[in-house]
Design a protein around this motif. Structure first.
Motif, PDB file in Angstrom:
ATOM      1  N   ASP A  97       0.841  -1.196   0.000  1.00 21.49           N
ATOM      2  CA  ASP A  97       0.000   0.000   0.000  1.00 21.49           C
ATOM      3  C   ASP A  97       0.880   1.251   0.000  1.00 21.49           C
ATOM      4  O   ASP A  97       1.907   1.302   0.677  1.00 21.49           O
ATOM      5  N   ALA A 125      -2.756  -4.352  -4.684  1.00 25.56           N
ATOM      6  CA  ALA A 125      -2.840  -2.964  -4.223  1.00 25.56           C
ATOM      7  C   ALA A 125      -2.280  -1.984  -5.241  1.00 25.56           C
ATOM      8  O   ALA A 125      -2.850  -0.903  -5.450  1.00 25.56           O
ATOM      9  N   GLU A 129      -4.594   1.019  -6.549  1.00 27.65           N
ATOM     10  CA  GLU A 129      -4.246   2.339  -6.024  1.00 27.65           C
ATOM     11  C   GLU A 129      -3.786   3.268  -7.136  1.00 27.65           C
ATOM     12  O   GLU A 129      -4.084   4.471  -7.122  1.00 27.65           O
ATOM     13  N   ASN A 133      -5.724   6.815  -7.647  1.00 24.64           N
ATOM     14  CA  ASN A 133      -4.996   8.073  -7.497  1.00 24.64           C
ATOM     15  C   ASN A 133      -4.889   8.827  -8.817  1.00 24.64           C
ATOM     16  O   ASN A 133      -4.940  10.064  -8.844  1.00 24.64           O
ATOM     17  N   HIS A 157      -6.649  -5.204  -2.147  1.00 28.58           N
ATOM     18  CA  HIS A 157      -6.588  -3.795  -1.766  1.00 28.58           C
ATOM     19  C   HIS A 157      -7.543  -3.556  -0.607  1.00 28.58           C
ATOM     20  O   HIS A 157      -8.589  -4.200  -0.506  1.00 28.58           O
ATOM     21  N   SER A 159      -9.637  -1.425  -0.062  1.00 23.55           N
ATOM     22  CA  SER A 159     -10.989  -1.018  -0.456  1.00 23.55           C
ATOM     23  C   SER A 159     -11.870  -2.192  -0.849  1.00 23.55           C
ATOM     24  O   SER A 159     -13.091  -2.047  -0.949  1.00 23.55           O
TER      25      SER A 159
END
Length: 251
Positions: A97, A125, A129, A133, A157, A159
């Protein structure tokens, strides 16, 4: 010597997958091509990212004969290839992460650019990510992944989401979970992965669609020629000079 049945079976499997993505992903390929053409026409930059073997289709569209000169590789140290030692480190880094955020924060990417993220499983991840982002920064994200993983595996991940959940356009490679097309008596593990063949084809088809859209707008796509044909170096030099502010693999 008789021909290899397994070799023929692999070709049949790969051809079948290529036919499937040609038919079932046609609209998505067109949309991805339109997204890239929009960026080219508006002065945006193009980047491709993949980790591990998913980096191969990303590298395949960067600085190559017949390729779009504006496509750049977004490299994450330690995950782009299998040359890192030990090779297993790359897989481990995909699950860290915060790594994607650090990479994007130090990259030249900005709002209006396009980032193609390639991840077969889309569950780790790093690609998840990266997509989250990138979109927060105002980028358009094209994801190339196998949607089957989202149905048959769990996300790694925090989430609980997959790459496909954070893209403007998703290109589904239709690769089965496990990425192995063949089985055979006497070989306990399934084998013969086809993800590189299919994903590379999706990438090239997308750039062909982008070139088509640019021509329709009256814009000549900045393509590279082979350096092994007469005049190739001179041609490429002119293209790189004209578009130097959007080409990062020369810096």
């Amino acid at each position: 010597m008789s021909e290899s049945k397994l070799a023929g079976q692999f070709f049949d499997a790969a051809i079948g997958l290529l036919q499937r993505v040609r038919d079932e992903e046609a609209a998505s390929v067109t949309a991805a091509g339109e997204t890239i053409a929009d960026a080219v026409a508006s002065g945006g930059r193009l980047f491709a990212f993949g980790a591990g073997h998913s980096s191969l289709p990303a590298q395949d569209v960067v600085y190559r004969a017949g390729g779009l000169a504006l496509m750049n590789l977004l490299a994450v140290p330690g995950v782009v290839g299998v040359d890192v030692m030990p090779a297993t480190l790359g897989s481990a880094l995909e699950r860290v992460d915060g790594l994607a955020a650090a990479v994007l924060d130090t990259s030249p990417l900005k709002s209006g650019d396009v980032l193609v993220i390639i991840s077969l499983s889309g569950r780790n991840a790093l690609p998840v990510e990266m997509a989250m982002n990138a979109r927060a920064l105002g980028l358009k994200v094209i994801g190339v992944t196998s949607v089957a993983y989202a149905r048959e595996t769990s996300s790694r991940h925090v989430s609980g989401t997959f790459l496909k959940d954070h893209c403007d356009v998703v290109l589904d490679s239709h690769i089965a979970v496990g990425d192995a097309e063949l089985t055979h008596e006497g070989i306990e593990a399934p084998f013969a992965p086809a993800s590189t063949v299919v994903t590379s084809a999706l990438m090239q088809a997308t750039l062909a669609a982008a070139a088509e859209r640019l021509v329709e707008r009256g814009i000549e796509p900045p393509m590279l020629r082979s350096g092994n044909v007469d005049g190739g170096h001179e041609w490429n030099g002119r293209v790189m000079t004209e578009y130097g502010d959007r080409i990062f693999y020369r810096r």
